[in-house]
Structures are given as C-alpha cells and as structure tokens.
Design a protein around this motif. Structure first.
Motif, PDB file in Angstrom:
ATOM      1  N   PHE A 180      -4.665   8.147  -4.731  1.00  0.00           N
ATOM      2  CA  PHE A 180      -5.900   7.626  -5.666  1.00  0.00           C
ATOM      3  C   PHE A 180      -5.673   8.710  -7.423  1.00  0.00           C
ATOM      4  CE2 PHE A 180      -8.198   4.619  -3.129  1.00  0.00           C
ATOM      5  CZ  PHE A 180      -7.752   4.687  -2.021  1.00  0.00           C
ATOM      6  N   PRO A 213      -3.390  -2.242 -14.791  1.00  0.00           N
ATOM      7  CA  PRO A 213      -3.196  -3.657 -13.709  1.00  0.00           C
ATOM      8  C   PRO A 213      -2.031  -4.147 -14.014  1.00  0.00           C
ATOM      9  CG  PRO A 213      -5.433  -3.639 -15.379  1.00  0.00           C
ATOM     10  CD  PRO A 213      -4.334  -2.590 -15.809  1.00  0.00           C
ATOM     11  N   VAL A 214      -0.952  -4.977 -11.885  1.00  0.00           N
ATOM     12  CA  VAL A 214      -0.382  -5.955 -13.137  1.00  0.00           C
ATOM     13  C   VAL A 214      -0.447  -6.467 -13.486  1.00  0.00           C
ATOM     14  CG1 VAL A 214       1.231  -7.012 -11.553  1.00  0.00           C
ATOM     15  CG2 VAL A 214       0.973  -4.724 -10.595  1.00  0.00           C
ATOM     16  N   TYR A 265      -8.940  -7.268 -12.122  1.00  0.00           N
ATOM     17  CA  TYR A 265      -9.055  -6.425 -11.391  1.00  0.00           C
ATOM     18  C   TYR A 265     -10.144  -5.823 -11.670  1.00  0.00           C
ATOM     19  CZ  TYR A 265      -3.864  -8.411 -11.482  1.00  0.00           C
ATOM     20  OH  TYR A 265      -3.392  -9.273 -11.312  1.00  0.00           O
ATOM     21  N   ASP A 294      -6.586 -10.295  -7.544  1.00  0.00           N
ATOM     22  CA  ASP A 294      -7.618  -9.743  -8.232  1.00  0.00           C
ATOM     23  C   ASP A 294      -9.221 -10.246  -7.067  1.00  0.00           C
ATOM     24  OD1 ASP A 294      -6.127 -13.692  -8.756  1.00  0.00           O
ATOM     25  OD2 ASP A 294      -7.885 -12.724  -7.581  1.00  0.00           O
ATOM     26  N   GLU A 326      -7.904   0.078   0.193  1.00  0.00           N
ATOM     27  CA  GLU A 326      -8.226   0.046  -1.553  1.00  0.00           C
ATOM     28  C   GLU A 326      -7.979   0.289  -2.382  1.00  0.00           C
ATOM     29  OE1 GLU A 326     -11.198   3.698  -0.809  1.00  0.00           O
ATOM     30  OE2 GLU A 326     -12.124   2.107   0.971  1.00  0.00           O
ATOM     31  N   LYS A 327      -6.841   0.955  -2.316  1.00  0.00           N
ATOM     32  CA  LYS A 327      -5.677   0.993  -3.833  1.00  0.00           C
ATOM     33  C   LYS A 327      -5.285   0.134  -4.519  1.00  0.00           C
ATOM     34  CE  LYS A 327      -3.563   4.871  -6.591  1.00  0.00           C
ATOM     35  NZ  LYS A 327      -4.386   4.396  -7.420  1.00  0.00           N
ATOM     36  N   LEU A 328      -5.420  -1.164  -3.326  1.00  0.00           N
ATOM     37  CA  LEU A 328      -4.680  -2.893  -3.701  1.00  0.00           C
ATOM     38  C   LEU A 328      -5.459  -3.264  -4.481  1.00  0.00           C
ATOM     39  CD1 LEU A 328      -3.785  -4.229  -0.467  1.00  0.00           C
ATOM     40  CD2 LEU A 328      -2.291  -3.686  -2.621  1.00  0.00           C
ATOM     41  N   ARG A 361     -15.389   0.803  -2.785  1.00  0.00           N
ATOM     42  CA  ARG A 361     -15.001   0.990  -1.327  1.00  0.00           C
ATOM     43  C   ARG A 361     -15.628   1.329   0.013  1.00  0.00           C
ATOM     44  NH1 ARG A 361     -15.275   6.123   1.351  1.00  0.00           N
ATOM     45  NH2 ARG A 361     -17.747   7.302   1.917  1.00  0.00           N
ATOM     46  N   VAL A 372     -15.003   8.397  -8.285  1.00  0.00           N
ATOM     47  CA  VAL A 372     -14.096   6.405  -8.775  1.00  0.00           C
ATOM     48  C   VAL A 372     -13.225   6.862  -9.717  1.00  0.00           C
ATOM     49  CG1 VAL A 372     -14.936   4.652 -10.258  1.00  0.00           C
ATOM     50  CG2 VAL A 372     -16.508   5.494  -8.281  1.00  0.00           C
ATOM     51  N   LYS A 419     -16.280  -1.410  -8.133  1.00  0.00           N
ATOM     52  CA  LYS A 419     -17.155  -1.605  -9.860  1.00  0.00           C
ATOM     53  C   LYS A 419     -16.298  -2.270 -10.248  1.00  0.00           C
ATOM     54  CE  LYS A 419     -17.311   2.060 -12.890  1.00  0.00           C
ATOM     55  NZ  LYS A 419     -16.573   1.634 -14.524  1.00  0.00           N
ATOM     56  N   LYS A 445      -0.058 -10.173 -14.097  1.00  0.00           N
ATOM     57  CA  LYS A 445       0.805 -11.610 -13.178  1.00  0.00           C
ATOM     58  C   LYS A 445       1.787 -12.222 -13.833  1.00  0.00           C
ATOM     59  CE  LYS A 445      -1.979 -12.599  -8.944  1.00  0.00           C
ATOM     60  NZ  LYS A 445      -3.010 -13.096  -8.246  1.00  0.00           N
ATOM     61  N   ASP A 482     -12.116  -1.911 -11.150  1.00  0.00           N
ATOM     62  CA  ASP A 482     -11.594  -0.887 -10.933  1.00  0.00           C
ATOM     63  C   ASP A 482     -12.088   0.242  -9.797  1.00  0.00           C
ATOM     64  OD1 ASP A 482     -14.183   0.556 -14.073  1.00  0.00           O
ATOM     65  OD2 ASP A 482     -11.288   0.023 -13.777  1.00  0.00           O
ATOM     66  N   ARG A 483     -12.424  -0.204  -8.570  1.00  0.00           N
ATOM     67  CA  ARG A 483     -12.679   0.234  -7.882  1.00  0.00           C
ATOM     68  C   ARG A 483     -13.427  -0.053  -6.681  1.00  0.00           C
ATOM     69  NH1 ARG A 483     -12.097   3.371  -3.731  1.00  0.00           N
ATOM     70  NH2 ARG A 483     -13.067   5.569  -3.324  1.00  0.00           N
ATOM     71  N   THR A 486     -11.116   5.461 -13.167  1.00  0.00           N
ATOM     72  CA  THR A 486     -10.416   5.223 -14.110  1.00  0.00           C
ATOM     73  C   THR A 486      -9.872   5.747 -15.247  1.00  0.00           C
ATOM     74  OG1 THR A 486     -12.950   5.030 -15.645  1.00  0.00           O
ATOM     75  CG2 THR A 486     -12.939   3.836 -13.656  1.00  0.00           C
ATOM     76  N   CYS A 530       0.635  -0.923  -0.226  1.00  0.00           N
ATOM     77  CA  CYS A 530       0.409  -0.164  -0.194  1.00  0.00           C
ATOM     78  C   CYS A 530       0.096   1.101  -0.221  1.00  0.00           C
ATOM     79  CB  CYS A 530      -0.749   0.072   0.998  1.00  0.00           C
ATOM     80  SG  CYS A 530      -1.914  -0.926   1.069  1.00  0.00           S
ATOM     81  N   TYR A 531      -0.055   2.083  -0.343  1.00  0.00           N
ATOM     82  CA  TYR A 531       0.898   3.477  -1.144  1.00  0.00           C
ATOM     83  C   TYR A 531       0.934   3.968   0.573  1.00  0.00           C
ATOM     84  CZ  TYR A 531      -3.330   6.050  -0.124  1.00  0.00           C
ATOM     85  OH  TYR A 531      -4.273   6.487   0.003  1.00  0.00           O
ATOM     86  N   GLU A 562     -21.426  -2.202 -11.855  1.00  0.00           N
ATOM     87  CA  GLU A 562     -21.592  -1.540 -10.244  1.00  0.00           C
ATOM     88  C   GLU A 562     -22.183  -1.863 -10.081  1.00  0.00           C
ATOM     89  OE1 GLU A 562     -20.790   2.515 -10.989  1.00  0.00           O
ATOM     90  OE2 GLU A 562     -22.660   2.863 -11.879  1.00  0.00           O
ATOM     91  N   GLU A 611      -5.716  -2.601  -7.301  1.00  0.00           N
ATOM     92  CA  GLU A 611      -4.876  -3.009  -8.463  1.00  0.00           C
ATOM     93  C   GLU A 611      -4.479  -4.003  -8.951  1.00  0.00           C
ATOM     94  OE1 GLU A 611      -3.174   0.896  -8.466  1.00  0.00           O
ATOM     95  OE2 GLU A 611      -5.015   2.303  -9.004  1.00  0.00           O
ATOM     96  N   PHE A 663     -28.927   5.246 -11.246  1.00  0.00           N
ATOM     97  CA  PHE A 663     -27.763   6.495 -10.446  1.00  0.00           C
ATOM     98  C   PHE A 663     -27.969   7.076 -11.369  1.00  0.00           C
ATOM     99  CE2 PHE A 663     -24.203   4.856  -8.063  1.00  0.00           C
ATOM    100  CZ  PHE A 663     -24.675   2.868  -8.287  1.00  0.00           C
TER     101      PHE A 663
END
Lengths: 145, 359, 130
Positions: free
Chosen positions: C111, C117-118, B314, B53, B46-48, B319, C34, B308, C120, B316-317, C36, A95-96, B291, B50, C6
C-alpha cells in the motif's frame, strides 16, 4: 464398470476464498441437496480422499498448503476447482497478493464456474469428476469389475 | 511440570471452514498459549479502489465474505452515500434492513450448525442447515442469488420487492420460526451441550470491553453495545434492545446468538408492516469528495467502514474493519487454560470469518 | 448522518491521548492508514459504551516511526502490525511484534505505492460485418 466412482470421499480446502463457495459446498452435504445419500463424505484426511475440492484463488501463503494436500492424496485423484476465483482469480485477479486460479499450483480436472457456484453446479462438477476418476483408474490398466 | 509440545492447528482442518493457523503450546493436554498465523486469505482487495470506479467497487466489497456479504455491500454504499450527501428513498432503507436482518438469521443458523458439528452433535447441524435453506430460498426469490446478492448500489437498490411477495414471505417466516424453536431449545437446555459449553472460554465484562471484543462476544459478557442502535437504514424506526447475557462463556454466546435470531425475525415483521411505498433508487451524479466513517452491525459484531474520495470516480481509500479482526485478541486471551479437544470450540465461539479479517 | 470530526494531533501525543481517553471510559475501536499522492495520515478511533466515538488524525510517513499505544490498549497490536507491514510505518514499542510476517504478501509494503488511477479507454464500437 468399476467400484471406484460409487462412493467418492472429498477433502475440501478453502484457499483464499470469500467463503461463498465453501458454504455452498457444505450446503451440498446437508439436507435438501444432500449428497451424503450417495455415499459422498466430506473427510478431513487427505490420505483417505479421492476428490480434492478447492475453492478460492491462490495467494503466497496458500501455495505450499495446496501442494502439500495434493501430494498426500493417493492416485488416482481428481481436483475440482469451484467458483470463479479458483478458475482464474475471479474478481480479485488484479490484486497484488493473488497469483491466479488453482491451476497455477496443481493440475485441475474440472472447473465449476459461478460466484458463488450453485450447489446443483457443484454436484454436476463432482459427477463429471467421477468420470475422470474412472478414466484415470482405467489408464492404470486395472479395471475392477 | 509437564513437557511442552507445539501442535499446529489448521489451516486445513475438518471442523474449520476457513484456513486459520494456530500454533498451540501444550503442557500435557492443557493449552498454555497460542500463536496465530493468519494471511491465508489476504487478497489485498482494498487496493482495488485504484482500478475500479466507485460504483463497481461495491461488487468487490461484497465479495469480502460470502456469509456477511449483504451487510458489507450495504456498509460500502452507505458510506459513499454519506460522503456524497445522497439521500436514498425510505423504501430502500427498509428493504436494506429487511435483507440485513435475514442475513443475520441465516448467518446465526449457519454458525449454530457449525458449533453443533464442532461438539459432535451432527444431527443438530443437519437440522439447522435444513431450516437455513428456507431462508436462502427467500433470498433467491427476492434477489436472484443465494449467497451473493448484488442488490445494493450507491443511490439505493438495484431491485424492488413488491408488497404481495413481502406479505407471503412474512407467512413463510412464521413457519421458519416454528421450525427453529425445537432447535434453540436443544442448544439452550440440553444436558450434553451444557456439559461442553458452560464455563468454557470465560471473558469478563471488563476484559471484553478493554480487549476490543465486538458483537455477541461482547454482549454475552454483559455489555449492551449494538451498532444498530445508531439508527442507520430503517433501524431508527424499529423497536429492539441489544440481547445480552452475563456469564461470558461459550454457552452464553450460544444463547445470545439464538435469541438474536428471534429478535431479527421480529424486526423483519416490523419492517414488513411498516414498509413505505415508492421508488428504491435515486440517480447519482458526480463523484465522491470527502471522507466518512460509518459503523454497521454485522452478525459477527460491529464493522467499521471508512471511505475517502478525491473528486474523481476512483476513491482514494476504502477501509473495512471487520468484527473478527477485533475479536482475535480476545480469542488469544481465552485459549490458554483449555483442553486440546476444546480448541475447535473456542475457535468457533468468536464466529470467525477469516476472509473478512484479512480481506 | 452525524458529521465526522477528526481532531488533528501529532505522533508524539498519541500515547497521552490514548491514556486520557481510557480514563474517560473510551476503548480502542480501530486505526487505519490512508496514503494519497498528496498526503499520508493515520486515523485513530476511540469508542464509548454509548456508541459515541472520538477520532484523531495523525500525519505519518512511510519509514517514519510512531509510538505504539499497545501499552495502553492491547487491542491495538493487530492494527499496528498490519499498518507497519502494508505501509512501512514503524511503531516503536509494540506489545506483540509479528516482524512483518502477519500477512507475508507477495509484494512487500504494497500500500505504500500509490498508483495513478487507470484511465479507462472508451470501448470502440465494433463495426458490424454485413
């Protein structure tokens, strides 16, 4: 045999921990595991404590606090890092905001692995820490008999 | 007009299990304001999304908090299942409710113990945690872990529990209920507890609703909102009503949480009686696309989960809006006007879970 | 599972939407951002006592400004501070402004960058030594 490891007092600090290891540390002090019968007290004041029990990884805001508590403790002192996060960052090491385990800030004497670490393992770790405490006291040239 | 002083409270404090920093502005001994400083537990997990999976992310989300761990895991998999349109077997839904309600019992017992420690009643703290160990034994027997279980996966559960074990657990929980009775009697009727807690930190019904309070904080002020009534997992088949009190002070919040323990034990009994047979997992193919926002009832209040996906493995988000995040503004509202010695009680009355708040 | 709706809106309408919902009995539940590689938006969720919700999607961008709804709902203050610190969106007129010190992260605006994406790499089967 010195009197030092007879009744160690702990100061406990939760660095960025998820609380799992912290409630297991508290579970050691409550009935069933109950280390208070051995004289171990969870004291809030770092100047009264022998053992610094840290859980959780280190983030930007925590570094100053951990260093502050460590510096306030009197020698000889022992640091026990509990859980995978305190050892290396755990699940969150990428994590950052996480810079790693507790050993990036202060020297650690005992690592207790687990996620969350079991109370039995924590007690084991603290007992190992007592041996280190006694060794450090002996190094100072004073062995109380 | 007294002198104003600023006292820092936290992040390391004997009564607080977690780091929370409040700068208290005092006039003599009365607190007139509080400025919070959070961020000690912010990991940015939450950034993990990325890097992990969507199946592995469940293990990270579970570790947002050790006390509310199971329901975070459940919220994550439920949201992803809704995004992907996966329908899980009935038995998995019932087992999730079973473990969720046991989580609620253990969390409320933990909180009652910490609250007792905060107002100086240490033997009560020890008793609450002693009884809690029996609940943790049930967790260990059924899932293998005391604190973090890792049983939820997208598509169902990793583990099943057979019916004989469930029946025996029902018997154990009857004994647990008998053990808890004298403890909650003390919390609700003891003179010293009431002297400390009645009239402290009053939150009126309107204030609680408008300021965004959730969970027992809201229900103790008379607003009957409980996210379990949405009917997710097996709650649609259970009979229960939200537990409310009207006073809105610390004593009312203690009463709501104590009564919720009995309500949870009753829901667990219903779960065990109505438990259907069958499998607990379905295979999941493909990746999430779309989402969804779902709401679950954590022991501390309503938690909101938003996921989402973009069609790859992976997300997108993802939360998580945790209940303590919503309860922080009401906390800042009730602190002014209290004594310095009551600040730990007020900090604990919202049932703070700072690791949930900051993720 | 109930379907998710939404409602799209633009940032200039936010305060008016909040006031209208408050009059209808809704309260502010949560908001989040969000981002992307292709889009960025903020979702506002309002909730009523019977647990029904109404959600709005507002397009936004890093370094853009959005009017704050904390004048209508004080509860929005923490969410707006968090989004402005992590994503770099500026909220004008916040009731309490932490000025970017809410979390004090090691990496500012963490953020706002969205990484690819990494990939694998497949684990190579180790040759078994005889």
């Amino acid at each position: 045999m010195s009197f030092l490891p007879k009744s160690p007092w702990l100061v406990h600090y939760d660095a960025s921990s998820c609380n799992g290891c912290d409630i297991e540390v508290l579970a050691c002090l409550t009935p069933v595991y109950d280390v208070e019968r051995f004289g171990v007290l969870n004291i809030g004041n770092p100047k009264h404590a022998d053992i610094f029990v840290v859980t959780g990884s280190v983030n930007e805001q925590n570094k100053a606090v951990i260093k502050n508590i460590y510096d306030q403790m009197a020698e000889p002192k022992v640091v026990v890092a509990i859980g995978a996060c305190a050892a290396s960052g755990g699940v969150f090491r990428e994590c950052y905001n996480v810079s790693g385990g507790v050993d990036t800030v202060i020297p650690v004497d005992v690592y207790v692995p687990g996620c969350a670490a079991r109370p039995e393992a924590i007690i084991d770790g603290v007992v190992l820490g007592l041996g280190v405490l006694e060794a450090k006291y002996g190094e100072k040239g004073k062995v109380a008999s | 007009m007294g002198e104003r002083t600023i006292i820092p409270f936290g992040p390391q404090h004997p009564v607080l299990p977690e780091p929370l920093h409040l700068d208290l502005i005092l006039e003599d001994e009365k607190v007139v304001g509080a400025v919070p400083s959070i961020g000690f537990i912010h990991r940015g997990l939450e950034k993990l999304v990325e890097k992990r999976d969507f199946q592995e992310m469940a293990f990270v989300i579970e570790r947002i908090c050790g006390i509310c761990s199971f329901i975070h895991g459940q919220g994550y998999v439920q949201t992803i299942e809704a995004v992907m349109g996966v329908e899980i077997p009935e038995r998995a839904k019932y087992l999730r409710s079973f473990w969720g309600e046991l989580s609620r019992v253990h969390s409320h017992l933990l909180w009652l113990g910490l609250m007792a420690d905060a107002f100086g009643f240490e033997s009560l703290f020890m008793h609450c945690w002693r009884v809690r160990e029996k609940v943790l034994d049930i967790f260990e027997e059924t899932t293998g872990g005391r604190v973090i279980f890792s049983v939820c996966k997208v598509g169902g559960l990793w583990k099943n529990v057979d019916d004989d074990t469930l029946r025996r657990i029902g018997g154990v929980l009857k004994d647990v209920e008998k053990d808890i009775r004298p403890l909650t009697d003390v919390f609700m009727r003891d003179y010293t507890v009431q002297k400390r807690c009645v009239g402290l930190g009053v939150l009126t019904k309107d204030e609680a609703f408008q300021l965004g309070a959730v969970g027992p904080m809201l229900r103790a002020s008379g607003v009957a909102m409980d996210a379990r009534k949405l009917g997710y997992a097996a709650y649609g088949d259970m009979e229960f009503e939200p537990v409310t009190e009207n006073a809105g002070d610390c004593q009312a919040r203690i009463a709501v949480r104590a009564r919720e323990i009995y309500q949870s034990l009753d829901i667990i009994r219903q779960c065990i009686e109505k438990m259907p047979g069958g499998e607990v997992a379905v295979p999941v193919k493909g990746s999430p696309q779309g989402e969804y926002l779902s709401r679950l009832e954590q022991p501390r209040g309503e938690a909101v989960y938003y996921g989402k996906g973009n069609g790859t493995k992976y997300l997108d988000r993802f939360r998580v809006r945790t209940p303590t995040f919503a309860n922080l503004i009401p906390l800042l509202h009730i602190i002014p006007g209290c004594d310095l010695a009551d600040v730990p009680l007020l900090a604990l009355t919202i049932d703070p879970c700072i690791s949930c708040t900051e993720r | 599972m109930d379907p998710q709706v939404f409602f799209p809106a633009v940032k200039t309408e936010v305060v008016e939407i909040a006031q209208r919902n408050k009059a209808l009995g809704y309260r502010f539940a949560q908001m989040h951002c969000v981002k992307t590689p292709s889009e960025m938006f903020i979702i506002y969720t309002f909730e009523k006592q019977d647990l029904s919700i109404e959600q709005y999607r507002i397009p936004a961008e890093t370094d853009g400004a959005v009017p704050s709804v904390s004048g209508v709902f004080l509860a929005a203050v923490l969410y707006e501070n968090e989004i402005s610190e992590l994503y770099g969106v500026e909220f004008t007129g916040m009731a309490i402004d932490f000025g970017g010190t809410l979390y004090e992260t090691a990496k500012p605006r963490a953020f706002a960058e969205v990484a690819a994406p990494v990939k694998k790499t497949p684990v190579k089967q180790a040759a078994v030594a005889e």
